[in-house]
Scaffold this active site. Structure first.
Site, PDB file in Angstrom:
ATOM      1  N   GLU A  88       4.628   4.246   1.965  1.00  0.00           N
ATOM      2  CA  GLU A  88       4.949   4.183   4.177  1.00  0.00           C
ATOM      3  C   GLU A  88       6.613   4.214   4.372  1.00  0.00           C
ATOM      4  OE1 GLU A  88       1.735   1.709   5.185  1.00  0.00           O
ATOM      5  OE2 GLU A  88       0.803   3.089   5.357  1.00  0.00           O
ATOM      6  N   GLU A 111      -4.340   6.338   1.129  1.00  0.00           N
ATOM      7  CA  GLU A 111      -4.517   5.204   0.802  1.00  0.00           C
ATOM      8  C   GLU A 111      -5.537   5.949   2.822  1.00  0.00           C
ATOM      9  OE1 GLU A 111      -2.816   2.158   2.544  1.00  0.00           O
ATOM     10  OE2 GLU A 111      -1.188   2.094   1.448  1.00  0.00           O
TER      11      GLU A 111
HETATM   12  C1  BG6 Z   1      -0.893   0.270   4.391  1.00  0.00           C
HETATM   13  C2  BG6 Z   1      -0.696  -0.619   3.231  1.00  0.00           C
HETATM   14  O1  BG6 Z   1      -0.271   0.356   5.680  1.00  0.00           O
HETATM   15  O2  BG6 Z   1      -2.218  -0.102   5.075  1.00  0.00           O
HETATM   16  C3  BG6 Z   1      -1.218  -1.133   2.517  1.00  0.00           C
HETATM   17  O3  BG6 Z   1       0.417   0.770   2.869  1.00  0.00           O
HETATM   18  C4  BG6 Z   1      -2.529  -1.407   3.341  1.00  0.00           C
HETATM   19  O4  BG6 Z   1      -0.534  -2.231   1.996  1.00  0.00           O
HETATM   20  C5  BG6 Z   1      -2.919  -0.779   4.389  1.00  0.00           C
HETATM   21  O5  BG6 Z   1      -2.831  -2.667   3.221  1.00  0.00           O
HETATM   22  C6  BG6 Z   1      -4.251  -1.613   5.298  1.00  0.00           C
HETATM   23  O6  BG6 Z   1      -3.448  -2.336   6.071  1.00  0.00           O
HETATM   24  P1  BG6 Z   1      -3.667  -4.110   5.895  1.00  0.00           P
HETATM   25  O7  BG6 Z   1      -3.784  -4.699   6.920  1.00  0.00           O
HETATM   26  O8  BG6 Z   1      -5.387  -3.558   6.271  1.00  0.00           O
HETATM   27  O9  BG6 Z   1      -3.848  -4.623   4.076  1.00  0.00           O
END
Ligand code: BG6
Length: 480
Positions: A179, A380
């Site tokens: 990211e 993701e």
């Molecule tokens: C993304 C990151 O922005 O969001 C991850 O790359 C992160 O590392 C994911 O875990 C989800 O966000 P959160 O705050 O729910 O962990």
């Protein structure tokens, strides 16, 4: 007429994690301290605190995380049982170079990843390796103010060189920076950039210095191009991904002011970095933004040449949600991943107030493919939710619904003509949340019996979504 579009043969179904959120074993095997290791647990309401000198009274979730370091064999076997074709994970920088400026890598750290690669090979799971995912050595943050210094490029290249040489026969797909666009926002200054504000007390807190942050981002972009250059000289088959945290933005209304506001922010937040990495130069709007904000970036002629000549190969992005932009200061607001915005009245929200928008995924896939025309990976996606654990059983229909509706929209996008090649939903095994440090914000198909304070057996359990995803993969996305 019923649509017949199918996921292509060889589609990479899988899952994703990051070292600092899943491995634990923070002091084992000669590992150094990363920026994530000094961030405490928080909640949705109470921000995580940063304490550079760790206190014994506070809990730092990365220290235990999901104890994947000790359970990696079992975890990868479970991924294989689901039928994973790809596994995205990060290599912790501080396991390889504990301080970041050593001459030689830490062999014990490399041995751990040797075992991971061997295990993946055993099950024919393609690795997708993130090189930097919030695991920057704290020492380099203190010594150089992180990426604000150009010296970081050499430290990063040393890491890349070790990884490319050692794993050239194991890895094809690399993501140099998770990211990368997050550094365009103050919230990621420390965790991603290693920039230490004098008054920084909380995650994303402290006085922001946009000049430093964007200079840091420039160094990161140059490092990404250098990684491509070095990687291809070591193995010409390497493929490099430009990865964006895509916060899909909609105008709240059709008022032209809302539309322009949305467009401007979309360009700055979502498009800037991938434009540089996939088109080879700074886009016009970014230069204007710097002029308007008095930001002067040191860009050398050599930097420009590097960026131009070393493009990334594929577009990767995380997609969780969308938000709206409105010119009305009284518009109802909601929170979100790295940024929130005006609430969309047509969408539901997760327990952590992230708006759930499967159709937005189709929109985003078309948008990014139209812009770049390179293969696309969703690296993701997922729903962070509280799970109820009863006698080893976890029913998680909400997670299945979230994933199913997003996969349906991926199919639509493929039908539209988008070249989507991979889907690695986030936190395929429960792990620590970045934004809150909680364990109870769970994304996994696999439940890890641990709580927000690192207490529990750390035993693994299959959730209902585990069996569902297995069926999805087996049918190549037909049986949803
Ligand atoms: C993304 C990151 O922005 O969001 C991850 O790359 C992160 O590392 C994911 O875990 C989800 O966000 P959160 O705050 O729910 O962990």
């Amino acid at each position: 007429m019923k649509k017949t579009t199918k996921f292509p043969d060889g589609f990479y179904w899988g899952g994703a994690t990051a070292a600092n959120q899943v491995e634990g074993a923070w002091e084992v095997g000669g590992k150094g301290i990363s920026v994530s290791d000094v961030i405490t647990v928080g909640t949705h309401q109470n921000p995580r605190r940063v304490s550079l000198d760790m206190s014994e009274q506070l809990y730092y979730p990365s220290h235990k995380a999901s104890e994947h370091y000790d359970h990696y064999k079992e975890d990868i076997a479970l991924f294989a049982e689901m039928g994973f074709k790809m596994y995205r994970f990060s290599i912790s920088w501080v396991r390889i170079f504990p301080n970041g400026d050593e001459e030689k890598p830490n062999e014990e750290g490399l041995l751990f990843y040797d075992k991971i690669f061997e295990e993946l090979k055993k099950y024919n799971i393609e690795p997708l390796v993130t090189i930097s995912h919030n695991e920057l050595p704290l020492h380099l943050a203190k010594k150089f103010n992180g990426w604000a210094s150009r010296k970081m490029i050499d430290c990063f290249m040393k890491l890349c060189n070790v990884l490319f040489e050692r794993y050239k026969d194991y890895v094809t797909y690399w993501i140099p920076f998770n990211e990368i666009n997050n550094l365009s926002l103050p919230i990621s200054g420390f965790v991603q950039g290693g920039i230490i504000a004098d008054d920084m007390k909380t995650f994303g807190g402290g006085t922001d210095n946009a000049q430093l942050r964007f200079q840091a981002l420039h160094h990161v972009l140059v490092a990404g191009a250098k990684a491509v250059q070095l990687g291809k000289s070591i193995n010409p088959n390497f493929q490099f991904g430009s990865m964006t945290c895509h916060i899909t933005l909609y105008p709240l209304t059709c008022k032209p002011e809302d539309i322009v506001l949305t467009q401007q922010e979309d360009l700055l937040r979502n498009c800037f970095c991938s434009d540089v990495q996939l088109k080879g130069e700074y886009p016009y709007f970014q230069e204007k933004y710097y002029q308007d904000n008095g930001i002067i970036i040191d860009i050398t002629e050599e930097d420009k040449k590097l960026l131009k000549e070393n493009l990334h190969d594929f577009y990767a992005f995380s997609y969780y949600m969308s938000v709206c932009r409105s010119s009305d200061p009284d518009a109802d607001q909601t929170s979100g991943n790295i940024m929130g915005g005006a609430r969309n009245p047509y969408l539901e929200e997760s327990e952590w107030d992230w708006q759930i928008d499967p159709v937005g995924l189709r929109y985003t896939l078309n948008k990014v493919y139209d812009r770049y025309r390179v293969p696309v990976m969703i690296t993701e996606n997922g729903l962070g939710a509280t799970d109820k654990f009863e006698n080893g059983i976890i029913h998680d229909p909400y997670r299945i619904d979230y994933l199913r509706t997003h996969i349906e929209q991926m199919k639509e996008a493929i039908n539209d003509g988008v070249e989507l090649i991979a889907y690695t939903p986030w936190g395929c095994i429960d792990l620590v949340s970045v934004s809150t440090g909680e364990m109870k914000k769970r994304y996994g198909f696999i439940y890890v019996d641990a709580d927000d304070n690192g207490e529990g057996t750390f035993n693994r359990y299959r959730k209902d979504s585990f069996n569902w995803y297995k069926k999805v993969i087996q049918s190549n996305g037909e049986d949803l």
